[in-house]
Design a protein around this motif. Structure first.
Motif, mmCIF file in Angstrom:
data_model
loop_
_atom_site.group_PDB
_atom_site.id
_atom_site.type_symbol
_atom_site.label_atom_id
_atom_site.label_comp_id
_atom_site.label_asym_id
_atom_site.label_seq_id
_atom_site.Cartn_x
_atom_site.Cartn_y
_atom_site.Cartn_z
ATOM 1 N N ALA A 1 0.861 -1.185 0.000
ATOM 2 C CA ALA A 1 0.000 0.000 0.000
ATOM 3 C C ALA A 1 0.895 1.232 0.000
ATOM 4 O O ALA A 1 1.947 1.242 0.656
ATOM 5 C CB ALA A 1 -0.925 0.007 1.210
ATOM 6 N N VAL A 2 0.491 2.246 -0.737
ATOM 7 C CA VAL A 2 1.316 3.447 -0.888
ATOM 8 C C VAL A 2 0.531 4.657 -0.406
ATOM 9 O O VAL A 2 -0.618 4.879 -0.806
ATOM 10 C CB VAL A 2 1.738 3.650 -2.355
ATOM 11 N N ILE A 3 1.162 5.411 0.490
ATOM 12 C CA ILE A 3 0.597 6.679 0.970
ATOM 13 C C ILE A 3 1.480 7.794 0.419
ATOM 14 O O ILE A 3 2.693 7.807 0.662
ATOM 15 C CB ILE A 3 0.586 6.750 2.505
ATOM 16 N N ILE A 4 0.878 8.717 -0.330
ATOM 17 C CA ILE A 4 1.644 9.811 -0.937
ATOM 18 C C ILE A 4 1.381 11.086 -0.131
ATOM 19 O O ILE A 4 0.221 11.454 0.104
ATOM 20 C CB ILE A 4 1.232 10.018 -2.402
ATOM 21 N N VAL A 5 2.468 11.720 0.304
ATOM 22 C CA VAL A 5 2.342 12.894 1.177
ATOM 23 C C VAL A 5 3.278 13.984 0.668
ATOM 24 O O VAL A 5 4.486 13.744 0.501
ATOM 25 C CB VAL A 5 2.697 12.554 2.643
ATOM 26 N N ASN A 6 2.742 15.161 0.424
ATOM 27 C CA ASN A 6 3.603 16.293 0.083
ATOM 28 C C ASN A 6 4.427 16.686 1.294
ATOM 29 O O ASN A 6 3.963 16.589 2.438
ATOM 30 C CB ASN A 6 2.763 17.480 -0.365
ATOM 31 N N GLY A 7 5.657 17.124 1.047
ATOM 32 C CA GLY A 7 6.575 17.399 2.144
ATOM 33 C C GLY A 7 6.017 18.349 3.178
ATOM 34 O O GLY A 7 6.161 18.125 4.400
ATOM 35 N N ASP A 8 5.348 19.434 2.738
ATOM 36 C CA ASP A 8 4.832 20.406 3.695
ATOM 37 C C ASP A 8 3.598 19.908 4.434
ATOM 38 O O ASP A 8 3.253 20.424 5.497
ATOM 39 C CB ASP A 8 4.521 21.733 2.989
ATOM 40 N N MET A 9 2.935 18.853 3.900
ATOM 41 C CA MET A 9 1.763 18.298 4.574
ATOM 42 C C MET A 9 2.146 17.648 5.902
ATOM 43 O O MET A 9 1.359 17.640 6.853
ATOM 44 C CB MET A 9 1.076 17.276 3.667
ATOM 45 N N PHE A 10 3.357 17.115 5.998
ATOM 46 C CA PHE A 10 3.774 16.433 7.225
ATOM 47 C C PHE A 10 3.710 17.349 8.450
ATOM 48 O O PHE A 10 3.535 16.889 9.581
ATOM 49 C CB PHE A 10 5.197 15.885 7.080
ATOM 50 N N THR A 11 3.881 18.647 8.253
ATOM 51 C CA THR A 11 3.915 19.571 9.394
ATOM 52 C C THR A 11 2.538 20.125 9.752
ATOM 53 O O THR A 11 2.380 20.767 10.789
ATOM 54 C CB THR A 11 4.858 20.744 9.111
ATOM 55 N N GLU A 12 1.550 19.882 8.885
ATOM 56 C CA GLU A 12 0.184 20.346 9.175
ATOM 57 C C GLU A 12 -0.368 19.600 10.396
ATOM 58 O O GLU A 12 -0.007 18.450 10.658
ATOM 59 C CB GLU A 12 -0.719 20.112 7.973
ATOM 60 N N LYS A 13 -1.286 20.251 11.102
ATOM 61 C CA LYS A 13 -1.846 19.647 12.313
ATOM 62 C C LYS A 13 -3.338 19.393 12.172
ATOM 63 O O LYS A 13 -4.041 20.053 11.406
ATOM 64 C CB LYS A 13 -1.580 20.540 13.530
ATOM 65 N N ASP A 14 -3.811 18.405 12.957
ATOM 66 C CA ASP A 14 -5.229 18.071 12.965
ATOM 67 C C ASP A 14 -5.627 17.675 14.381
ATOM 68 O O ASP A 14 -4.823 17.088 15.121
ATOM 69 C CB ASP A 14 -5.523 16.928 12.000
ATOM 70 N N ALA A 15 -6.879 17.976 14.743
ATOM 71 C CA ALA A 15 -7.376 17.602 16.065
ATOM 72 C C ALA A 15 -7.449 16.090 16.235
ATOM 73 O O ALA A 15 -7.383 15.582 17.364
ATOM 74 C CB ALA A 15 -8.753 18.219 16.291
ATOM 75 N N ASP A 16 -7.605 15.357 15.124
ATOM 76 C CA ASP A 16 -7.495 13.889 15.127
ATOM 77 C C ASP A 16 -8.461 13.258 16.142
ATOM 78 O O ASP A 16 -8.061 12.486 17.006
ATOM 79 C CB ASP A 16 -6.046 13.501 15.446
ATOM 80 N N LYS A 17 -9.766 13.572 16.000
ATOM 81 C CA LYS A 17 -10.742 13.141 17.008
ATOM 82 C C LYS A 17 -11.332 11.763 16.733
ATOM 83 O O LYS A 17 -11.740 11.058 17.663
ATOM 84 C CB LYS A 17 -11.865 14.176 17.114
ATOM 85 N N LEU A 18 -11.446 11.372 15.464
ATOM 86 C CA LEU A 18 -12.103 10.103 15.140
ATOM 87 C C LEU A 18 -11.117 8.936 15.217
ATOM 88 O O LEU A 18 -10.008 9.016 14.665
ATOM 89 C CB LEU A 18 -12.732 10.168 13.746
ATOM 90 N N PRO A 19 -11.494 7.858 15.878
ATOM 91 C CA PRO A 19 -10.550 6.750 16.122
ATOM 92 C C PRO A 19 -10.455 5.762 14.952
ATOM 93 O O PRO A 19 -10.756 4.579 15.082
ATOM 94 C CB PRO A 19 -11.137 6.088 17.374
ATOM 95 N N TRP A 20 -10.025 6.238 13.788
ATOM 96 C CA TRP A 20 -9.850 5.331 12.661
ATOM 97 C C TRP A 20 -8.782 4.296 13.010
ATOM 98 O O TRP A 20 -7.715 4.634 13.517
ATOM 99 C CB TRP A 20 -9.429 6.099 11.401
ATOM 100 N N ALA A 21 -9.062 3.029 12.748
ATOM 101 C CA ALA A 21 -8.128 1.962 13.128
ATOM 102 C C ALA A 21 -8.152 0.852 12.074
ATOM 103 O O ALA A 21 -8.998 0.835 11.175
ATOM 104 C CB ALA A 21 -8.503 1.389 14.495
ATOM 105 N N VAL A 22 -7.226 -0.073 12.208
ATOM 106 C CA VAL A 22 -7.070 -1.175 11.253
ATOM 107 C C VAL A 22 -7.810 -2.404 11.757
ATOM 108 O O VAL A 22 -7.673 -2.792 12.922
ATOM 109 C CB VAL A 22 -5.578 -1.496 11.052
ATOM 110 N N HIS A 23 -8.575 -3.018 10.880
ATOM 111 C CA HIS A 23 -9.292 -4.250 11.198
ATOM 112 C C HIS A 23 -8.748 -5.370 10.310
ATOM 113 O O HIS A 23 -8.414 -5.153 9.149
ATOM 114 C CB HIS A 23 -10.792 -4.072 10.980
ATOM 115 N N ARG A 24 -8.679 -6.578 10.876
ATOM 116 C CA ARG A 24 -8.072 -7.701 10.147
ATOM 117 C C ARG A 24 -9.012 -8.913 10.159
ATOM 118 O O ARG A 24 -8.737 -9.934 10.785
ATOM 119 C CB ARG A 24 -6.724 -8.048 10.771
#
Length: 571
Positions: free
Chosen positions: A154-177
């Motif tokens: 799986a590939v996640i593409i991220v622009n360099g300046d995006m790494f420094t952006e911030k988010d409140a990150d409220k929703l608990p997205w998680a991995v299911h198997r």
């Protein structure tokens, strides 16, 4: 509390089970690297990103758990490409974090700008940008879940300046198997039972998709008195403790495996996507069982195709079929398998100490390596010696480039495996061409203290290519390799290194090499004239090799022709 995108990405991947990330640091991923440094994920610095992708794939393949690699914009991420293709085709759950230039520069042909999505969509199960900070955990969880459940990159593409952006990150997205178990419909199982009832000689062809169904396959083979032929990828899973095993099909296989397929009147293909259409039987009826419906009938026309997990399908089938008493087909295949194994042992004997045959080297390794050793092998002739001469015993593991067929895969994959299993013997069977292609990462073995054992089959040529040219009746061209003293090179890089040029020296050197506490390289000068002979030698192959002989004699190379005939046709 807000977190940066870099922190969110690495936190999500760590919670999904990732323990290591391979790559080379630099500009557009520096903030991601800093987040890795502050996490429990270990960073492993490589000297070439392709080696990093192969190492990540080796670890992920063996552990079944998520492994990471990360690259900078443009050439940094692009250097991963071949290793990503190899890892993806192996079904290794890898996540590549591929960075791009800062967002204000996108679309302006800025230096190092690359459309990563177009590059990686063809070698991944998931490929997507993080376009907004609020997507970071969600996209990352989707990527990890796709890699783990669909078995691929799986590939996640991220622009360099995006790494420094911030988010409140409220929703608990998680991995299911989830792990669903699939079986064919009852009516389809009845059709399969009818096919078996009408057949006199049944052969099982089992592949990587049957890797968790060893016991079920043995039970089915016993009830049907059927020989089992396994594909090369499933050797380690299906060969051990299997009294019905008769070897492999195809050019890498053996007479018993080929004969069991050719002489049956029903071939049951179980979890295999064996690619070579010419090795399927011409007259037998073919039934295929696979968990992926897109695989049904794509290699050879089939009379019945069923979608299901192999083990569950066999368990549902067994009560529906009658036992077969006739053992003639099985006994014939087993008798040929004994002859094939005797021939392998004969080929492994060394009559001339000054002329070391690669089969002899592989045979001695099989004897001296630990019973739970893990082996990798380069594409080309090392994979043949590995498959034919190393014993699968249920504890040993194997990783060979059988789907992508790349050079230089063996020791980079071994690096990742050794990182995951530092207590086990991890051995890479390397061609001299493969070794020199990614030789810089010998330094990674030292720097990261990865105790990989590298065995170099040094024949001074691209041997598999040379064989292909010769059986086509061509003079071998541009296959010569002018190699360094690999043992001396290893010592210069801080590794143990030893060179063997006489068969009488091999056992002692191999014991010292395997016993060394740390990375070690054994350089063995092997016979260049060794052909990888298929189980069935067609008239055209003999004629083409003879044509090579005529051309070589006319070209003043008669000594090579004599050696070729002696070592491959007159033994």
């Amino acid at each position: 509390m807000s977190h940066t995108v870099a922190e969110i990405v690495i936190d999500t991947l760590q919670k999904a089970g990732a323990k290591r990330c391979y790559g080379i640091v630099g500009d557009t991923i520096n903030h991601f690297i800093d987040a890795v440094r502050r996490s429990d994920v270990s960073w492993i610095s490589v000297r070439h990103e392709e080696a990093g992708a192969l190492a990540a794939g080796g670890e992920a393949y063996m552990t079944g758990e998520l492994t990471l690699c990360a690259g900078t914009a443009g050439p940094g991420s692009l250097h991963f490409v071949n290793g990503i293709f190899e890892s993806h085709r192996n079904g290794a759950p890898v996540v590549l974090v591929a960075s791009n230039v800062d967002r204000p520069q996108v679309g302006l042909n800025f230096p190092q700008e690359v459309d990563q999505k177009k590059i990686y969509e063809q070698s991944s199960v998931f490929c997507e940008y993080i376009s907004h900070p609020s997507q970071a955990r969600r996209i990352t969880a989707m990527a990890a879940q796709a890699a783990l459940t669909q078995r691929g990159v799986a590939v996640i593409i991220v622009n360099g300046d995006m790494f420094t952006e911030k988010d409140a990150d409220k929703l608990p997205w998680a991995v299911h198997r989830p792990a669903p178990v699939t079986t064919p419909a009852p009516a389809e199982l009845s059709q399969l039972a009818a096919e078996i009832a009408h057949a006199d000689k049944v052969t099982l062809l089992a592949g990587y998709g049957a890797r968790e169904a060893h016991d079920e396959i043995v039970s089915l083979a016993r009830k049907l008195n059927a020989p089992m032929v396994h594909t090369s990828r499933s050797k380690e899973f299906l060969e051990p403790s299997n009294p019905f095993n008769v070897g492999m099909p195809g050019i890498l296989g053996n007479h018993a495996g080929m004969d069991a397929i050719e002489q049956c009147d029903l071939l049951l293909c179980l979890g295999t996507d064996f690619a070579w259409t010419q090795y399927y039987p011409e007259k037998a009826r073919i039934v295929q069982v696979d968990c992926d419906p897109t695989h049904i009938g794509r290699r050879s026309p089939v009379h019945l195709g069923l979608v299901g997990d192999v083990g569950a399908t066999i368990n549902a089938l067994l009560p529906l079929i009658e036992a077969k008493a006739d053992k003639a087909h099985l006994d014939r295949a087993l008798a040929q398998w004994e002859k094939d194994r005797a021939a392998y042992m004969e080929a492994a004997e060394e009559s001339d100490p000054a002329l070391i045959h690669p089969q002899f080297v592989a045979h001695r390794l099989d004897t001296l390596a630990h019973s739970d050793a893990i082996f990798t092998a380069d594409g080309g002739s090392p994979m043949v010696w590995c498959l034919r001469h190393l014993t699968a015993n249920g504890s040993r593991r194997f990783l060979i480039s059988l789907l992508h067929g790349t050079m230089a895969n063996a020791y980079p994959q071994a690096m990742g495996i050794a990182a995951a299993y530092p207590e086990r013997q991890v051995i890479a069977l390397c061609g001299d061409g493969g070794m020199t292609m990614l030789m810089g990462d010998l330094l990674t073995l030292k720097q990261e203290a990865l105790p990989v054992k590298l065995l170099v089959f040094n024949n001074g040529s691209l041997g598999f290519v040379e064989m292909e040219q010769r059986v086509e009746g061509l003079l071998d061209s541009y296959t010569d390799l002018e190699n360094p003293d690999f043992a001396a090179l290893a010592r210069t890089c801080g590794l143990f290194g030893e060179r063997v040029e006489n068969a009488s020296q091999l056992d002692g050197a191999m014991q010292r090499w395997l016993g060394h506490d740390g990375p070690a390289l054994l350089d063995v000068k092997v016979n260049r004239m060794e052909l990888v002979m298929p189980p069935k030698v067609e008239l055209g192959q003999v004629a083409s090799t003879a044509l090579f002989g005529v051309k070589a004699v006319l070209d003043g190379r008669s000594r090579e022709v004599v050696s070729l005939l002696r070592d491959n046709f007159l033994r």
